[in-house]
Design a protein around this motif. Structure first.
Motif, short mmCIF file in Angstrom:
data_model
loop_
_atom_site.label_atom_id
_atom_site.label_comp_id
_atom_site.label_asym_id
_atom_site.label_seq_id
_atom_site.Cartn_x
_atom_site.Cartn_y
_atom_site.Cartn_z
N ALA A 218 0.85 -1.19 0.00
CA ALA A 218 0.00 0.00 0.00
C ALA A 218 0.89 1.24 0.00
CB ALA A 218 -0.91 0.00 1.22
N ALA A 219 0.28 2.40 -0.23
CA ALA A 219 1.05 3.64 -0.29
C ALA A 219 0.68 4.56 0.87
CB ALA A 219 0.82 4.36 -1.62
N TYR A 220 1.56 5.53 1.11
CA TYR A 220 1.34 6.60 2.09
C TYR A 220 1.07 6.01 3.48
CZ TYR A 220 1.41 9.16 -2.23
OH TYR A 220 1.79 9.66 -3.43
N HIS A 221 0.03 6.49 4.19
CA HIS A 221 -0.18 6.00 5.55
C HIS A 221 -0.44 4.49 5.56
CE1 HIS A 221 -4.37 6.48 4.32
NE2 HIS A 221 -4.70 5.67 5.31
N GLY A 222 -0.99 3.96 4.44
CA GLY A 222 -1.24 2.53 4.35
C GLY A 222 0.03 1.70 4.42
N TYR A 296 0.33 12.76 0.94
CA TYR A 296 1.64 12.72 1.59
C TYR A 296 1.53 13.18 3.05
CZ TYR A 296 6.64 12.76 2.18
OH TYR A 296 7.90 12.47 2.63
N CYS A 297 0.67 14.15 3.30
CA CYS A 297 0.49 14.62 4.68
C CYS A 297 -0.09 13.51 5.56
CB CYS A 297 -0.41 15.84 4.70
SG CYS A 297 0.39 17.34 4.06
N SER A 298 -0.94 12.64 4.98
CA SER A 298 -1.47 11.51 5.75
C SER A 298 -0.35 10.56 6.15
CB SER A 298 -2.54 10.77 4.94
OG SER A 298 -1.96 10.01 3.88
N PHE A 299 0.63 10.41 5.27
CA PHE A 299 1.81 9.60 5.57
C PHE A 299 2.59 10.21 6.73
CE2 PHE A 299 6.43 9.18 4.71
CZ PHE A 299 6.58 7.83 4.95
N LYS A 302 0.76 9.81 10.11
CA LYS A 302 0.91 8.47 10.66
C LYS A 302 2.32 8.24 11.16
CE LYS A 302 -0.39 4.34 11.72
NZ LYS A 302 -1.31 4.14 12.87
N LEU A 303 3.29 8.82 10.47
CA LEU A 303 4.69 8.65 10.88
C LEU A 303 4.93 9.25 12.26
CD1 LEU A 303 7.45 7.57 9.91
CD2 LEU A 303 7.90 9.86 8.98
N ASP A 309 13.05 12.41 16.86
CA ASP A 309 13.08 13.87 16.83
C ASP A 309 12.95 14.42 15.42
OD1 ASP A 309 13.42 14.01 19.59
OD2 ASP A 309 15.61 13.87 19.42
N THR A 310 13.35 13.62 14.42
CA THR A 310 13.30 14.05 13.03
C THR A 310 12.54 13.03 12.20
OG1 THR A 310 15.33 12.89 12.36
CG2 THR A 310 15.60 15.11 13.31
N VAL A 311 12.25 13.39 10.96
CA VAL A 311 11.58 12.45 10.05
C VAL A 311 12.43 11.20 9.88
CG1 VAL A 311 10.81 12.09 7.68
CG2 VAL A 311 10.33 14.26 8.82
N LEU A 312 13.73 11.37 9.71
CA LEU A 312 14.61 10.21 9.53
C LEU A 312 14.61 9.33 10.78
CD1 LEU A 312 17.69 11.69 7.62
CD2 LEU A 312 15.65 10.59 6.70
N ASP A 313 14.62 9.94 11.96
CA ASP A 313 14.57 9.16 13.20
C ASP A 313 13.30 8.32 13.25
OD1 ASP A 313 16.96 10.24 14.05
OD2 ASP A 313 16.01 11.77 15.32
N LYS A 314 12.18 8.91 12.89
CA LYS A 314 10.90 8.20 12.94
C LYS A 314 10.85 7.07 11.91
CE LYS A 314 8.56 12.34 14.60
NZ LYS A 314 7.63 13.46 14.28
#
Length: 341
Positions: A218-222, A296-299, A302-303, A309-314
């Motif tokens: 699936a894509a994004y939050h899925g 993309y914001c839904s992704f 969910k992330l 602390d950062t997107v990469l950390d998550k």
């Protein structure tokens, strides 16, 4: 022994490549691709799309590589050989009269070229393809085909070219031609096709004819809702016997984009690079992609459920949560990364 020249009425005609110039560096990205990558898209928007049932949004596709014009004199029918090996042990061949167009080369690579006309052969010309963000490939019948390799990581290593490719499906809304299949097999040397589509909603077929793997994604939050699927993907990528790999969904955009983002993560690329790679699909026929879209914001929302602390950390937290092991990550890095020369 073949020679470069011949005599006619007391004049020696030497078979010579006249374009490109000796030692020239050539950018494989088109002007439109370069402009897109240089544009600030931080505030850009794109319409939301049904990623599982994508339809063409435009008849214009801008995901093909720049074609390199080659010319030679005398302007006779000949065979141009281009190789990354000085001894021409592996060659791409092109036929033309006085010239031809060349594409489907890799970036940041030194190439050797020569023309053969009958029993005459030109001197070898060397040229180099420029270092670029990505390299697109022309594969007849399909779109958005590009190499995941070639870029420098934040750790100062380079992702190997010629091992991991992404792009659109081979059948369904598009259908790869026999010429396109030949490009996958002989130019890109694909060993395994990884199909990310949903067989319950899409016509999933093995058009390639070679090794084929299927993982429903699936894509994004899925994508984040089913971490086991991420583990399946990385189980596949950690097996060096699968490479070179071509992975795809329908447009090579959304599900493919999620997998490409996770691969970029473990290889050490920046989040900005991930965004640029994701949004580059906007040049294909499937419509625009934006970090500011609702999908993309839904992704991203969910992330936020994952610690960091950062997107990469998550994203790293999600990778661990999905069961991908440090050993698997190291295996993939060993396969896909190389030191910078």
């Amino acid at each position: 022994m073949p020679s470069a020249g011949y005599w006619r009425k007391g004049v020696c005609f030497v078979l010579t490549i006249t374009c490109p110039r000796e030692g020239e560096e050539i950018n494989l990205l088109s002007d439109i691709q370069i402009e897109f990558l240089e544009t600030d898209r931080s505030e850009s928007m794109a319409e939301d799309l049904d990623w599982m049932h994508l339809e063409f949004k435009t008849n214009k596709d801008e995901t093909t590589p720049r074609q390199i014009p080659f010319t030679w004199e005398p302007a006779e029918e000949g065979v141009l050989q281009v190789s990354a090996c000085e001894d021409f042990s592996e060659v791409y061949t092109f036929v033309g009269t006085g010239g031809c167009l060349v594409d489907n080369l890799h970036g940041n690579t030194q190439y050797f070229a020569r023309v053969i006309c009958g029993d005459r052969i030109s001197e070898t010309l060397t040229f180099r393809t420029a270092d670029a963000f990505t390299t697109f490939f022309r594969v007849d019948g399909i779109y958005n085909v590009r190499d995941c390799g070639g870029r420098l990581t934040t750790e100062g290593r380079r992702i190997k070219q010629g091992l991991l490719y992404r792009g659109s499906e081979l059948n369904n809304k598009v259908n790869i031609t026999e010429a396109g299949l030949k490009t996958l097999r002989e130019t890109l040397k694909i060993k395994t096709v990884l199909d990310l589509r949903n067989p319950e909603a899409e016509d999933v077929q093995n058009r390639y004819g070679g090794e084929y793997a299927h993982i429903k994604v699936a894509a994004y939050h899925g994508y984040l809702l089913n971490p086991y699927v991420n583990k399946q993907v990385f189980d596949f990528l950690a097996d060096e016997n699968n490479y070179p790999v071509y992975f795809h969904c329908r447009g090579g955009a959304d599900r493919t984009g999620m997998v490409a983002m996770m691969v970029s993560l473990v290889l050490g690329e920046s989040y900005q690079t991930m965004l640029d790679d994701y949004e580059l699909t906007s040049l294909a026929r499937w419509g625009g992609r934006s970090r500011n879209s609702a999908l993309y914001c839904s992704f991203m929302e969910k992330l936020d459920c994952f610690v960091g602390d950062t997107v990469l950390d998550k994203l790293h937290t999600f990778m661990r949560f999905s069961g991908v092991t440090p050993e698997q990550i190291q295996k993939i890095r060993d396969i896909l990364l190389e030191p910078v020369e």
